[in-house]
Scaffold this active site. Structure first.
Site, PDB file in Angstrom:
ATOM      1  N   THR A 180       4.741   9.111   0.888  1.00 21.55           N
ATOM      2  CA  THR A 180       3.605   8.605   1.777  1.00 21.55           C
ATOM      3  C   THR A 180       4.143   7.592   2.894  1.00 21.55           C
ATOM      4  O   THR A 180       5.118   7.102   2.614  1.00 21.55           O
ATOM      5  CB  THR A 180       2.347   8.117   1.083  1.00 21.55           C
ATOM      6  OG1 THR A 180       1.170   8.200   2.358  1.00 21.55           O
ATOM      7  CG2 THR A 180       2.310   7.011   0.511  1.00 21.55           C
ATOM      8  N   THR A 204      -4.817   9.037  -4.655  1.00 24.72           N
ATOM      9  CA  THR A 204      -5.086   8.585  -3.349  1.00 24.72           C
ATOM     10  C   THR A 204      -5.685   7.821  -2.901  1.00 24.72           C
ATOM     11  O   THR A 204      -6.480   8.057  -3.346  1.00 24.72           O
ATOM     12  CB  THR A 204      -4.167  10.281  -3.254  1.00 24.72           C
ATOM     13  OG1 THR A 204      -4.628  10.629  -1.645  1.00 24.72           O
ATOM     14  CG2 THR A 204      -6.648  11.492  -3.865  1.00 24.72           C
ATOM     15  N   GLY A 205      -5.623   7.942  -1.371  1.00 28.38           N
ATOM     16  CA  GLY A 205      -6.438   7.301  -1.061  1.00 28.38           C
ATOM     17  C   GLY A 205      -6.526   5.493  -1.214  1.00 28.38           C
ATOM     18  O   GLY A 205      -5.360   5.542  -0.454  1.00 28.38           O
ATOM     19  N   GLY A 256       1.227   0.455   0.257  1.00 27.00           N
ATOM     20  CA  GLY A 256       0.023   0.619  -0.504  1.00 27.00           C
ATOM     21  C   GLY A 256       0.530   0.863  -2.112  1.00 27.00           C
ATOM     22  O   GLY A 256       1.241   0.029  -2.551  1.00 27.00           O
ATOM     23  N   ASP A 257      -0.550   1.399  -2.856  1.00 27.75           N
ATOM     24  CA  ASP A 257      -0.216   2.062  -3.915  1.00 27.75           C
ATOM     25  C   ASP A 257       1.154   2.847  -4.438  1.00 27.75           C
ATOM     26  O   ASP A 257       1.582   2.751  -5.220  1.00 27.75           O
ATOM     27  CB  ASP A 257      -1.335   2.692  -4.258  1.00 27.75           C
ATOM     28  CG  ASP A 257      -1.609   4.012  -4.055  1.00 27.75           C
ATOM     29  OD1 ASP A 257      -1.887   3.497  -3.011  1.00 27.75           O
ATOM     30  OD2 ASP A 257      -2.091   4.842  -5.165  1.00 27.75           O
ATOM     31  N   ARG A 278       3.044  -3.651   5.492  1.00 22.62           N
ATOM     32  CA  ARG A 278       2.058  -3.543   4.611  1.00 22.62           C
ATOM     33  C   ARG A 278       2.304  -2.165   3.699  1.00 22.62           C
ATOM     34  O   ARG A 278       2.894  -1.175   4.233  1.00 22.62           O
ATOM     35  CB  ARG A 278       0.574  -2.560   4.684  1.00 22.62           C
ATOM     36  CG  ARG A 278      -0.472  -2.210   4.287  1.00 22.62           C
ATOM     37  CD  ARG A 278      -0.759  -1.088   3.947  1.00 22.62           C
ATOM     38  NE  ARG A 278      -1.807  -0.087   2.928  1.00 22.62           N
ATOM     39  CZ  ARG A 278      -1.727   0.453   2.756  1.00 22.62           C
ATOM     40  NH1 ARG A 278      -1.040   1.893   2.825  1.00 22.62           N
ATOM     41  NH2 ARG A 278      -2.788   0.806   2.148  1.00 22.62           N
ATOM     42  N   THR A 315      -1.436  10.448   0.888  1.00 21.07           N
ATOM     43  CA  THR A 315      -0.626  10.901   0.322  1.00 21.07           C
ATOM     44  C   THR A 315      -0.203  12.259  -0.524  1.00 21.07           C
ATOM     45  O   THR A 315      -1.525  12.774  -0.781  1.00 21.07           O
ATOM     46  CB  THR A 315      -0.903   9.483  -0.509  1.00 21.07           C
ATOM     47  OG1 THR A 315      -1.009   8.314  -0.124  1.00 21.07           O
ATOM     48  CG2 THR A 315      -0.229   9.545  -1.473  1.00 21.07           C
ATOM     49  N   SER A 326       0.441  11.808   7.518  1.00 25.52           N
ATOM     50  CA  SER A 326       0.246  11.439   6.559  1.00 25.52           C
ATOM     51  C   SER A 326       1.395  10.882   5.617  1.00 25.52           C
ATOM     52  O   SER A 326       1.578  10.157   4.257  1.00 25.52           O
ATOM     53  CB  SER A 326      -1.305  10.469   5.608  1.00 25.52           C
ATOM     54  OG  SER A 326      -2.137  10.817   6.931  1.00 25.52           O
ATOM     55  N   GLY A 348      -4.907   2.602  -1.148  1.00 28.08           N
ATOM     56  CA  GLY A 348      -4.085   2.253  -1.481  1.00 28.08           C
ATOM     57  C   GLY A 348      -4.430   0.089  -2.250  1.00 28.08           C
ATOM     58  O   GLY A 348      -4.898   0.835  -3.326  1.00 28.08           O
TER      59      GLY A 348
END
Length: 326
Positions: free
Chosen positions: A206, A239-240, A218-219, A216, A188, A85, A242
């Site tokens: 990440t 983390t997680g 993410g955060d 896409r 991440t 990841s 996003g």
């Protein structure tokens, strides 16, 4: 599983986590410590934070730059072929293409990020180049790749790693998108650190959610979501999943809560509560936060059990289980 998980009782003294470059005597001679905090200090997400912290600590000793440290630390994870990841070896999107996101920030407000970038081995270093060599904060997609070429970054061959190819071939049998918490939606690496003088910096990198829609983001590359740093207050990283973190501007929220007087732990817990109230299907979603304030105090909190983080100080480099909301 207990809602309040205990710290893993590991330390560098007599532990399997003793690493080269991390010893009790490696602190700077003029180390300063707050009454309830420690400096210098480096935090990073998940098990891979242990080797990342070790590299960051070595770089901090070498250059006395917390910015250099947080970049060097996560570069280790970007090259970890066992991590699916982070980095080009990460699991691809549903089109079979691996795309990367990264951000970096210092406590004086300088920041840079890249999103949806392909064929770059170290997106964190490209994010730093955006910060230091352009008038912008974020470059994405083809523009980020063109900038990388102009800066001398080599383009890597666009092929999946052997492990990622095996997993992608399995996924194509059903082509179902259903991330599993603590497995498919977490790896991440976010890293935040503070030096002996109270200067802060952070990094986040990440390959994003496995089998995401092409395009896409993410955060992780979004300043204020996956990462935020302010020398006057502290730093936070996430983390997680996003999307849930973006919706609450998670890392910025934590820093602002600390500015208002919350401890790092209190701020992380409030951010998770906010995330829980704003998210559907929360029992299928994992997210976690780490925070440091300007005194070297720390906090960590997650939606569900299973989130852990690495903490490096002059005393050692240890892996700790975070407590959680559920």
């Amino acid at each position: 599983m207990s809602q309040r998980r205990k710290f893993i009782k590991q330390s560098l003294l007599g532990s399997a986590l003793f690493l080269p470059g991390m010893s009790v005597g490696c602190a700077q001679p003029n180390e300063k410590s707050a009454p309830n905090g420690e400096k210098p200090l480096i935090l990073s997400t998940w098990n891979h934070g242990i080797p990342a912290n070790a590299a960051a600590w070595d770089k901090l000793k070498e250059t006395d730059s917390i910015l250099d440290a947080v970049e060097a630390g996560v570069r280790v994870t970007e090259l970890d072929m066992d991590n699916l990841s982070v980095g080009l070896q990460g699991l691809p999107d549903r089109e079979g293409i691996t795309t990367l996101d990264a951000s970096i920030m210092t406590g004086d407000g300088a920041c840079g990020s890249v999103a949806f970038v392909r064929q770059i081995k170290h997106p964190i270093s490209l994010a730093r180049a955006v910060m230091e060599k352009t008038p912008h904060v974020m470059l994405a997609g083809e523009g980020a790749r063109q900038f990388a070429i102009a800066q001398g970054f080599p383009l890597e061959e666009e092929v999946l790693s052997p492990k990622a190819q095996i997993e992608y071939d399995k996924w194509k049998v059903t082509s179902q998108y259903k991330p599993i918490i603590n497995i498919e939606n977490h790896d991440t690496i976010g890293m935040i650190g503070i030096d002996t003088n109270g200067k802060l910096a952070g990094s986040c990198t990440t390959s994003g959610l496995a089998y995401k829609m092409h395009g896409r983001v993410g955060d992780s590359p979004i300043i204020g979501a996956g990462l935020y740093v302010d020398d006057e207050v502290g730093a936070a990283t996430a983390t997680g999943l996003g999307e849930t973190i973006i919706r609450i501007c998670g890392s910025f929220l934590i820093v602002e809560l600390m500015r208002q007087g919350r401890s790092p732990q209190e701020a992380c817990e409030e951010a998770v509560r906010r995330l829980v109230t704003k998210s559907k299907n929360i029992h299928d979603i994992q997210a976690g936060f780490l925070a440091i304030n300007k005194d070297g105090e720390t906090g960590a909190f997650a939606v569900h059990p299973g989130f852990n983080f690495a903490k490096a100080t002059a005393s050692g480099n240890v892996l700790i289980d975070s407590i959680s909301h559920f």
